[in-house]
Write a protein that holds these residues in place. Structure first.
Motif, mmCIF file in Angstrom:
data_model
loop_
_atom_site.group_PDB
_atom_site.id
_atom_site.type_symbol
_atom_site.label_atom_id
_atom_site.label_comp_id
_atom_site.label_asym_id
_atom_site.label_seq_id
_atom_site.Cartn_x
_atom_site.Cartn_y
_atom_site.Cartn_z
ATOM 1 N N THR A 1 1.015 -1.353 -0.007
ATOM 2 C CA THR A 1 -0.163 -0.052 0.056
ATOM 3 C C THR A 1 0.786 1.250 -0.018
ATOM 4 O OG1 THR A 1 -0.201 -0.096 2.384
ATOM 5 C CG2 THR A 1 -1.932 -1.249 1.253
ATOM 6 N N ASP A 2 2.136 1.261 0.420
ATOM 7 C CA ASP A 2 3.112 2.337 0.449
ATOM 8 C C ASP A 2 3.193 2.787 -0.907
ATOM 9 O OD1 ASP A 2 3.374 2.363 3.155
ATOM 10 O OD2 ASP A 2 5.188 1.329 3.190
ATOM 11 N N ALA A 3 3.113 2.054 -2.107
ATOM 12 C CA ALA A 3 3.432 2.409 -3.378
ATOM 13 C C ALA A 3 2.238 3.250 -3.898
ATOM 14 C CB ALA A 3 3.223 0.989 -4.291
ATOM 15 N N LEU A 4 1.076 3.410 -3.171
ATOM 16 C CA LEU A 4 0.139 4.460 -3.494
ATOM 17 C C LEU A 4 0.577 5.996 -3.239
ATOM 18 C CD1 LEU A 4 -2.978 2.764 -2.262
ATOM 19 C CD2 LEU A 4 -2.229 2.894 -4.635
ATOM 20 N N ASP A 5 1.671 5.928 -2.432
ATOM 21 C CA ASP A 5 2.022 7.465 -1.871
ATOM 22 C C ASP A 5 3.637 7.967 -1.998
ATOM 23 O OD1 ASP A 5 -0.614 8.061 -0.968
ATOM 24 O OD2 ASP A 5 -0.559 6.452 0.442
ATOM 25 N N THR A 6 4.290 6.940 -2.429
ATOM 26 C CA THR A 6 5.551 7.138 -2.681
ATOM 27 C C THR A 6 6.212 6.929 -4.218
ATOM 28 O OG1 THR A 6 8.071 6.728 -1.788
ATOM 29 C CG2 THR A 6 6.220 4.811 -2.066
ATOM 30 N N ASP A 7 7.151 7.519 -4.699
ATOM 31 C CA ASP A 7 7.625 7.467 -6.028
ATOM 32 C C ASP A 7 8.615 6.301 -6.358
ATOM 33 O OD1 ASP A 7 5.833 9.168 -6.828
ATOM 34 O OD2 ASP A 7 7.308 10.832 -6.956
ATOM 35 N N ASP A 8 9.485 6.048 -5.333
ATOM 36 C CA ASP A 8 10.738 5.250 -5.402
ATOM 37 C C ASP A 8 10.405 3.804 -4.997
ATOM 38 O OD1 ASP A 8 12.115 7.229 -6.955
ATOM 39 O OD2 ASP A 8 12.297 8.414 -5.301
ATOM 40 N N LEU A 9 9.383 3.422 -4.599
ATOM 41 C CA LEU A 9 9.273 1.752 -4.177
ATOM 42 C C LEU A 9 9.429 1.102 -5.601
ATOM 43 C CD1 LEU A 9 8.823 0.505 -1.682
ATOM 44 C CD2 LEU A 9 6.442 0.310 -2.121
ATOM 45 N N LEU A 10 10.086 -0.166 -5.537
ATOM 46 C CA LEU A 10 10.126 -0.816 -6.667
ATOM 47 C C LEU A 10 9.143 -1.816 -6.434
ATOM 48 C CD1 LEU A 10 14.006 -1.290 -6.660
ATOM 49 C CD2 LEU A 10 12.474 -0.235 -8.398
ATOM 50 N N ILE A 11 8.146 -1.862 -7.493
ATOM 51 C CA ILE A 11 7.027 -2.809 -7.624
ATOM 52 C C ILE A 11 6.923 -3.668 -8.597
ATOM 53 C CG2 ILE A 11 5.552 -1.375 -5.835
ATOM 54 C CD1 ILE A 11 4.008 -0.295 -8.526
ATOM 55 N N SER A 12 6.210 -4.612 -8.797
ATOM 56 C CA SER A 12 6.161 -5.396 -9.814
ATOM 57 C C SER A 12 5.269 -4.871 -10.842
ATOM 58 C CB SER A 12 5.322 -7.028 -9.545
ATOM 59 O OG SER A 12 4.870 -7.418 -10.601
ATOM 60 N N ASP A 13 5.690 -5.100 -12.387
ATOM 61 C CA ASP A 13 4.825 -4.323 -13.066
ATOM 62 C C ASP A 13 3.683 -4.990 -13.513
ATOM 63 O OD1 ASP A 13 5.974 -6.595 -14.359
ATOM 64 O OD2 ASP A 13 7.002 -5.894 -16.135
ATOM 65 N N THR A 14 3.726 -6.309 -13.268
ATOM 66 C CA THR A 14 2.283 -6.927 -13.419
ATOM 67 C C THR A 14 1.385 -6.468 -12.402
ATOM 68 O OG1 THR A 14 3.331 -9.003 -12.194
ATOM 69 C CG2 THR A 14 3.504 -9.104 -14.572
ATOM 70 N N ALA A 15 1.693 -6.084 -11.295
ATOM 71 C CA ALA A 15 0.739 -5.837 -10.039
ATOM 72 C C ALA A 15 0.353 -4.346 -10.607
ATOM 73 C CB ALA A 15 1.475 -5.895 -8.717
ATOM 74 N N LEU A 16 1.293 -3.711 -10.681
ATOM 75 C CA LEU A 16 0.835 -2.126 -11.397
ATOM 76 C C LEU A 16 -0.256 -2.336 -12.493
ATOM 77 C CD1 LEU A 16 2.820 1.018 -12.169
ATOM 78 C CD2 LEU A 16 1.178 0.271 -13.663
ATOM 79 N N ALA A 17 -0.240 -3.114 -13.432
ATOM 80 C CA ALA A 17 -1.282 -3.411 -14.390
ATOM 81 C C ALA A 17 -2.372 -4.007 -13.750
ATOM 82 C CB ALA A 17 -0.481 -4.244 -15.555
ATOM 83 N N ALA A 18 -2.286 -4.918 -12.871
ATOM 84 C CA ALA A 18 -3.391 -5.733 -12.515
ATOM 85 C C ALA A 18 -4.275 -4.609 -11.501
ATOM 86 C CB ALA A 18 -2.902 -6.769 -11.618
ATOM 87 N N VAL A 19 -3.635 -3.684 -10.903
ATOM 88 C CA VAL A 19 -4.568 -2.826 -9.760
ATOM 89 C C VAL A 19 -5.321 -1.986 -10.835
ATOM 90 C CG1 VAL A 19 -2.904 -0.880 -9.691
ATOM 91 C CG2 VAL A 19 -4.173 -1.566 -7.772
#
Length: 338
Positions: A34-52
Motif C-alpha cells: 500500500t505504500d506504493a500509492l503514496d511514494t515514487d521510488d518503491l520498486l513494485i512488480s509491473d504485473t501488479a501495477l497493471a493488475a491494480v
C-alpha cells in the motif's frame, strides 16, 4: 515479471477516490504494497501495477480509468530522467534520452523511435516496446501511451501534429473517449503500441534548456546502468535498498518480491558471481557509514534502520568492516569536519 518505480501509479489514489473507490483495497487485491500509492521510488512488480488498474476499472465500472490517471499525471513521475528530457536540445534528443534511460524508471520498458511501419513519407513511429513475454493489459497500456502523448505535448508547448495512435488491444472505453484524450485517430488491435508523428517533430528545439542541469542528470542516469552480467544482482540490490529497515531482508522475502523460487534466485546470483549475503552486507556497510558519519541519530536507531535485531550486531559488523567501533568511526568523522 519486472520491476518498475511506484511513480507509475502517480495520481492513481486521487483518481480512484474521486470515483468513490478504495485505492488501498485495490492495491491489496493486486498484491501491491500500500505504500506504493503514496511514494515514487518503491520498486513494485509491473504485473501488479497493471493488475491494480484492471481491478479498479472493473470494480468502479470505469473503462477509461487508465486514461483518467494519465490525464492527471505529469513528467515529474520520471524523476531524474524528466530533468534530462526537459533540458534536451530538441524533441528528437529528448526521445533518444528517454529510449536510452527508461530502464531507470522501468527495467524492461522501452521507448523506440522507428520509421513509420506503413512507410508513409515524413512520418515516424514512437513505439512502446513491452518486455519479452509480457501480455499488455488495456488499462496500463492506455495510461502509458496517453502519458507519452502528454509528455510530448508538454515539451512542444502544444499540438505537435500527431497523425494517429495504435493500440494492441480492443477499446476498453468508447472510441470517442480515446479520440478526445489523444486529439487524433486511435486504431485498435494493432501489432504495436505507438504514436505516429511527423518526422519534422524530431528537429524541433526545446525552450528554456539548461545544459548544466542536463549534464548533471545524464551523469546520474549513466551511473544507474547495471554492468554486464549483474542484472539479477541489481534487482536484488534494488529490492533490499527499499526493504532495509522497513521490510523483509531475507532471501525468501526478496525472492517473493521478485516472484522467483529462493533456490532459483541463489543460482542466478551465483551465475553472476554474486551472493545474496554479500549484496546485503555491502548495502548495510554503505548505509551504516552514511548514518554514522553524516548524522547524529542514536546507534540503536542506526541498528534498526540496517535491519539488525540489536545494537551489538552493529558493533560486531563495524569491527569487521572498518576495524573499529561505530562510536569511534563517528568520532573520527566529526574530528575531520572540525
Amino acid at each position: 515479471m519486472s520491476l518498475v518505480r511506484s511513480a507509475g501509479l502517480q495520481k492513481f489514489r486521487e483518481t480512484v477516490e474521486e470515483l468513490g473507490g478504495d485505492p488501498v483495497l485495490f492495491a491489496r487485491q493486486a498484491g501491491l504494497p500500500t505504500d506504493a500509492l503514496d511514494t515514487d521510488d518503491l520498486l513494485i512488480s509491473d504485473t501488479a501495477l497493471a493488475a491494480v488498474l484492471e481491478i479498479a476499472a472493473v470494480a468502479l465500472r470505469c473503462p477509461d480509468l487508465g486514461l483518467r490517471v494519465a490525464s492527471a499525471q505529469d513528467l515529474s513521475l520520471l524523476g531524474p530522467l524528466a530533468v534530462a528530457i526537459q533540458h534536451s536540445p530538441s524533441v528528437g534528443d529528448a526521445l533518444e534520452c528517454t529510449s536510452r534511460y527508461m530502464f531507470v524508471h522501468a527495467r524492461d520498458m522501452h521507448i523506440a523511435l522507428l520509421d513509420d511501419p506503413e512507410d508513409v513519407a515524413g512520418v515516424k513511429a514512437v513505439r512502446y516496446v513491452f518486455g519479452a513475454g509480457v501480455r499488455p493489459l488495456p488499462q496500463a497500456t492506455d495510461m502509458t501511451m496517453l502519458f507519452l502523448h502528454r509528455a510530448v505535448t508538454f515539451l512542444t508547448g502544444g499540438g505537435y501534429g500527431l497523425r494517429s495512435v495504435d493500440l494492441p488491444h480492443e477499446p476498453a472505453a468508447p472510441h470517442r473517449r480515446y479520440a478526445d484524450a489523444f486529439g487524433a485517430a486511435v486504431r485498435f488491435g494493432r501489432p504495436d503500441a505507438q504514436l505516429r508523428v511527423p518526422a519534422t517533430l524530431l528537429g524541433r528545439p526545446l525552450e528554456g534548456v539548461d545544459a548544466n542541469l542536463r549534464g548533471l542528470a545524464l551523469a546520474f542516469l549513466s551511473r544507474q546502468a547495471p554492468g554486464p552480467g549483474t542484472v539479477v544482482a541489481s534487482r536484488v540490490r534494488a529490492v533490499l535498498a527499499q526493504a532495509l529497515g522497513t521490510g523483509p531482508t531475507d532471501l525468501a522475502g526478496v525472492a517473493r518480491v521478485l516472484a522467483v523460487h529462493p533456490r532459483t534466485l541463489q543460482r542466478e546470483l551465483a551465475d553472476e558471481g554474486q551472493s545474496f549475503a554479500e549484496i546485503l552486507d555491502g548495502l548495510r556497510r554503505s548505509r551504516a557509514r552514511t548514518y554514522l558519519t553524516t548524522t547524529d541519530m542514536p546507534l540503536a536507531q542506526v541498528s534498526h534502520l540496517l535491519g539488525f535485531a540489536e545494537q551489538a550486531v552493529l558493533s560486531r559488523c563495524a569491527r569487521r568492516w572498518w576495524g573499529t567501533s561505530p562510536s569511534a568511526l563517528r568520532g573520527a568523522a566529526r574530528d575531520r569536519r572540525v
